[in-house]
Design a protein around this motif. Sequence first.
Motif, PDB file in Angstrom:
ATOM      1  N   ASP A 205      -7.690 -12.998  -6.046  1.00 36.58           N
ATOM      2  CA  ASP A 205      -6.947 -12.286  -5.005  1.00 36.58           C
ATOM      3  C   ASP A 205      -5.718 -11.591  -5.585  1.00 36.58           C
ATOM      4  O   ASP A 205      -5.397 -10.453  -5.210  1.00 36.58           O
ATOM      5  CB  ASP A 205      -6.511 -13.256  -3.904  1.00 36.58           C
ATOM      6  CG  ASP A 205      -7.678 -13.785  -3.086  1.00 36.58           C
ATOM      7  OD1 ASP A 205      -8.789 -13.229  -3.218  1.00 36.58           O
ATOM      8  OD2 ASP A 205      -7.478 -14.759  -2.329  1.00 36.58           O
ATOM      9  N   VAL A 206      -5.027 -12.280  -6.483  1.00 42.52           N
ATOM     10  CA  VAL A 206      -3.828 -11.700  -7.094  1.00 42.52           C
ATOM     11  C   VAL A 206      -4.174 -10.406  -7.820  1.00 42.52           C
ATOM     12  O   VAL A 206      -3.462  -9.396  -7.705  1.00 42.52           O
ATOM     13  CB  VAL A 206      -3.169 -12.711  -8.055  1.00 42.52           C
ATOM     14  CG1 VAL A 206      -2.137 -12.019  -8.948  1.00 42.52           C
ATOM     15  CG2 VAL A 206      -2.504 -13.832  -7.272  1.00 42.52           C
TER      16      VAL A 206
ATOM     17  N   GLU B 103     -12.903  -3.012  -6.619  1.00 46.71           N
ATOM     18  CA  GLU B 103     -13.803  -3.124  -7.761  1.00 46.71           C
ATOM     19  C   GLU B 103     -13.226  -4.037  -8.845  1.00 46.71           C
ATOM     20  O   GLU B 103     -13.839  -4.235  -9.891  1.00 46.71           O
ATOM     21  CB  GLU B 103     -14.083  -1.737  -8.348  1.00 46.71           C
ATOM     22  CG  GLU B 103     -14.794  -0.798  -7.381  1.00 46.71           C
ATOM     23  CD  GLU B 103     -15.016   0.596  -7.969  1.00 46.71           C
ATOM     24  OE1 GLU B 103     -15.028   0.720  -9.212  1.00 46.71           O
ATOM     25  OE2 GLU B 103     -15.165   1.549  -7.189  1.00 46.71           O
ATOM     26  N   ALA B 104     -12.042  -4.580  -8.624  1.00 46.44           N
ATOM     27  CA  ALA B 104     -11.399  -5.436  -9.622  1.00 46.44           C
ATOM     28  C   ALA B 104     -12.247  -6.671  -9.891  1.00 46.44           C
ATOM     29  O   ALA B 104     -12.967  -7.155  -9.016  1.00 46.44           O
ATOM     30  CB  ALA B 104     -10.012  -5.847  -9.138  1.00 46.44           C
ATOM     31  N   GLY B 105     -12.140  -7.177 -11.118  1.00 45.65           N
ATOM     32  CA  GLY B 105     -12.857  -8.400 -11.458  1.00 45.65           C
ATOM     33  C   GLY B 105     -13.820  -8.254 -12.612  1.00 45.65           C
ATOM     34  O   GLY B 105     -14.691  -9.095 -12.819  1.00 45.65           O
TER      35      GLY B 105
ATOM     36  N   GLN C 135     -11.337   2.880 -12.911  1.00 45.95           N
ATOM     37  CA  GLN C 135     -10.047   3.358 -13.398  1.00 45.95           C
ATOM     38  C   GLN C 135      -9.071   3.536 -12.242  1.00 45.95           C
ATOM     39  O   GLN C 135      -9.428   4.043 -11.178  1.00 45.95           O
ATOM     40  CB  GLN C 135     -10.219   4.690 -14.127  1.00 45.95           C
ATOM     41  CG  GLN C 135     -11.096   4.611 -15.358  1.00 45.95           C
ATOM     42  CD  GLN C 135     -11.364   5.966 -15.977  1.00 45.95           C
ATOM     43  OE1 GLN C 135     -10.565   6.886 -15.831  1.00 45.95           O
ATOM     44  NE2 GLN C 135     -12.488   6.096 -16.660  1.00 45.95           N
ATOM     45  N   LEU C 136      -7.864   3.096 -12.478  1.00 39.03           N
ATOM     46  CA  LEU C 136      -6.747   3.334 -11.573  1.00 39.03           C
ATOM     47  C   LEU C 136      -5.634   3.940 -12.408  1.00 39.03           C
ATOM     48  O   LEU C 136      -5.397   3.504 -13.537  1.00 39.03           O
ATOM     49  CB  LEU C 136      -6.252   2.027 -10.946  1.00 39.03           C
ATOM     50  CG  LEU C 136      -7.248   1.214 -10.119  1.00 39.03           C
ATOM     51  CD1 LEU C 136      -6.665  -0.159  -9.812  1.00 39.03           C
ATOM     52  CD2 LEU C 136      -7.588   1.938  -8.827  1.00 39.03           C
ATOM     53  N   ARG C 137      -4.962   4.930 -11.889  1.00 42.79           N
ATOM     54  CA  ARG C 137      -3.857   5.503 -12.653  1.00 42.79           C
ATOM     55  C   ARG C 137      -2.630   5.651 -11.780  1.00 42.79           C
ATOM     56  O   ARG C 137      -2.714   5.832 -10.565  1.00 42.79           O
ATOM     57  CB  ARG C 137      -4.242   6.853 -13.250  1.00 42.79           C
ATOM     58  CG  ARG C 137      -4.624   7.940 -12.261  1.00 42.79           C
ATOM     59  CD  ARG C 137      -4.842   9.250 -13.004  1.00 42.79           C
ATOM     60  NE  ARG C 137      -5.469  10.281 -12.198  1.00 42.79           N
ATOM     61  CZ  ARG C 137      -4.823  11.112 -11.392  1.00 42.79           C
ATOM     62  NH1 ARG C 137      -3.513  11.003 -11.256  1.00 42.79           N
ATOM     63  NH2 ARG C 137      -5.470  12.039 -10.703  1.00 42.79           N
ATOM     64  N   GLN C 138      -1.501   5.563 -12.432  1.00 42.18           N
ATOM     65  CA  GLN C 138      -0.247   5.801 -11.747  1.00 42.18           C
ATOM     66  C   GLN C 138       0.100   7.286 -11.837  1.00 42.18           C
ATOM     67  O   GLN C 138      -0.567   8.045 -12.538  1.00 42.18           O
ATOM     68  CB  GLN C 138       0.848   4.927 -12.364  1.00 42.18           C
ATOM     69  CG  GLN C 138       0.575   3.439 -12.165  1.00 42.18           C
ATOM     70  CD  GLN C 138       1.620   2.537 -12.792  1.00 42.18           C
ATOM     71  OE1 GLN C 138       2.482   2.990 -13.543  1.00 42.18           O
ATOM     72  NE2 GLN C 138       1.539   1.243 -12.495  1.00 42.18           N
ATOM     73  N   ALA C 139       1.117   7.692 -11.114  1.00 42.40           N
ATOM     74  CA  ALA C 139       1.495   9.105 -11.096  1.00 42.40           C
ATOM     75  C   ALA C 139       1.862   9.569 -12.503  1.00 42.40           C
ATOM     76  O   ALA C 139       2.516   8.848 -13.262  1.00 42.40           O
ATOM     77  CB  ALA C 139       2.670   9.310 -10.145  1.00 42.40           C
TER      78      ALA C 139
ATOM     79  N   SER D 251      -2.908  -6.775  -6.639  1.00 49.18           N
ATOM     80  CA  SER D 251      -2.091  -6.051  -7.619  1.00 49.18           C
ATOM     81  C   SER D 251      -2.656  -4.655  -7.864  1.00 49.18           C
ATOM     82  O   SER D 251      -1.904  -3.686  -8.016  1.00 49.18           O
ATOM     83  CB  SER D 251      -2.024  -6.836  -8.930  1.00 49.18           C
ATOM     84  OG  SER D 251      -1.411  -8.095  -8.733  1.00 49.18           O
ATOM     85  N   CYS D 252      -3.981  -4.558  -7.891  1.00 48.86           N
ATOM     86  CA  CYS D 252      -4.614  -3.246  -8.069  1.00 48.86           C
ATOM     87  C   CYS D 252      -4.395  -2.349  -6.854  1.00 48.86           C
ATOM     88  O   CYS D 252      -4.374  -1.125  -6.973  1.00 48.86           O
ATOM     89  CB  CYS D 252      -6.107  -3.419  -8.345  1.00 48.86           C
ATOM     90  SG  CYS D 252      -6.475  -4.069  -9.999  1.00 48.86           S
ATOM     91  N   MET D 253      -4.232  -2.948  -5.676  1.00 45.84           N
ATOM     92  CA  MET D 253      -3.920  -2.155  -4.487  1.00 45.84           C
ATOM     93  C   MET D 253      -2.555  -1.482  -4.616  1.00 45.84           C
ATOM     94  O   MET D 253      -2.358  -0.346  -4.170  1.00 45.84           O
ATOM     95  CB  MET D 253      -3.931  -3.050  -3.247  1.00 45.84           C
ATOM     96  CG  MET D 253      -5.297  -3.580  -2.855  1.00 45.84           C
ATOM     97  SD  MET D 253      -5.188  -4.689  -1.418  1.00 45.84           S
ATOM     98  CE  MET D 253      -6.920  -5.140  -1.209  1.00 45.84           C
ATOM     99  N   LEU D 254      -1.622  -2.161  -5.248  1.00 45.95           N
ATOM    100  CA  LEU D 254      -0.260  -1.643  -5.371  1.00 45.95           C
ATOM    101  C   LEU D 254      -0.072  -0.767  -6.606  1.00 45.95           C
ATOM    102  O   LEU D 254       0.800   0.111  -6.628  1.00 45.95           O
ATOM    103  CB  LEU D 254       0.725  -2.819  -5.431  1.00 45.95           C
ATOM    104  CG  LEU D 254       0.762  -3.736  -4.200  1.00 45.95           C
ATOM    105  CD1 LEU D 254       1.598  -4.975  -4.499  1.00 45.95           C
ATOM    106  CD2 LEU D 254       1.310  -2.995  -2.985  1.00 45.95           C
TER     107      LEU D 254
END
Length: 560
Positions: free
Chosen positions: A341-342, A395-397, A422-426, A346-349
Amino acid sequence: MFSPSDRAKLEQYVTDCDGDIFAVKNLEGIVGAVYARYSRASTGFRETLLKEFVEAGQIDPAKAEALIERVLIAFGDDSVGELEGAHVSFEDISNLATKEIEDRRIGGSPIEKSTRYVLYDQPGPDGRFRYHRDPAVMASEHAAAYEQTMDFIFKTYAELVEPMREYYRGLKPPEAAEYDINGDGKKERLADCTTPTDEKAFRRTYEMDLRTKACDALRYLLPTATTTNVGTFGNGRFFQNVLSHCYTSDLPEARALAARLQIQLNKIIPRYVQRAKRQEYQVTVRAQARALAGELFRAVKPRPEKTVTLIDGGEEAIADRLAREGLTGSTVGAALRDEEDVLTLSCMLYPHLAHPLRQIQEVVRALPAEKRQAVVAAYVGDRQTRRDRPGRAFEAGYPYTFDCLTDFGTYKDLMRHRITTQLRQAFTPTHGFVVPPDLEAAGFAHRALACRDRAVALYERLKPEFPEQAAYATLHGSLVRWVMGMNDREAQHLIELRTGPQGHPSYRKVGQQMHEAIAARSPWRAEVIKFCDRNDYFWSRGDSEAAQRVKEKKLESLKA
């Protein structure tokens, strides 16, 4: 068997009227509907085509249109849209906008003009350097500062092209260079060339060797505003997703691009992109998640992190919890699920912050249950239909989650791997900047740093009024933070491919560091990735250029 008249009709649309295997041709915009229809018909494709789509020997457009509409209503266009496709060229769009397209992973295959082979030292047909000029920015008080900064960066790039070529020429004069231009496994020097053809091939290989080295060093200076070309083949579902995403983007260029793309696709596969639209659900949940992330991390300063971090399974947190609660099957299970869950929360944020993933996890672990639920509520929002889909945090995990802080150029090359999450920040030039080692060795580090300073100043100037357009000031050498999740098979593919001799030194290092992190966790899994190349290659593409000359020579001999 088909009658002679039916065969004459079919020959326009299939490659074989008799065999069990045949290809389809000349049915652009219609073939998806035919396949969908014949999936529930007792007859084969050719019979279905003749019976339901051909009129007087030709495809009847009106009848086909009505049948396509009926098929889409009966079958739904999600899967049917994958049976139609289009080739689309996006020209003179910014590098920033290309990521809005290329980040749609499934159903499309893009190829982009390479900053590793193409120099950006020449202005365009209008006499201006090739970078995107956002209409709103150009209509604002920041227009002059924007153009002055971009012109300064491009002028610096252009002025360093020849000096860098000369720098490399000094390291390897043509007389000292060696290339296998004959494909016989033996490298020749210029003095060994016995024919004008061989000498020409040698000199061309040598000049390309220098050119590509200069491109690799100087691309660090190029901003994401740099305009480029992208050719894409994609199915209808892919393009519908691209359109909807771009319509929904906060970047004005992406929204304008979507409107133009829709016009062109409506000429080819209109029915398969007709549902593309701005997704208000995504707009809402993005704003909610961004606001909550800002609230939760308002007093948390991002801490430094290394280039590649392999996120662990929260073993220390699990151990601390078990020390408090005792070691039983239920407590172990609860601790493991909590760490899952963590990571997901965390990936949501993550996309809405500037913090490394491990730091975000630490904050999320300490959140009370009601705050965690608030994160989920903000990210998921109020789903009204099944098409209101939450993002990639779910999709995390993966076995491997790498949190990366790399230069934009490396991100651009590695994000092409689509069997990943993939997740990216600004994008921002404020995380730091990589001074190319060769520019430093050649004595031009100060000029690279001057470009960095101008880019950061422009970003800070634009951000309050134009937070999205400010990202155009991100340079290829600017550090960007992003997450890549993958399984063992993709890790093997990515690492072995991207550590090859011809790769850019920056992403070769990232691949090598990924391999080291896997080896520290599981030596036998790292051993499976046996073709990870840990060697250094200063002249990394001379051999590939020589191989290209061999291929060209063979083609010429075939023509003769």
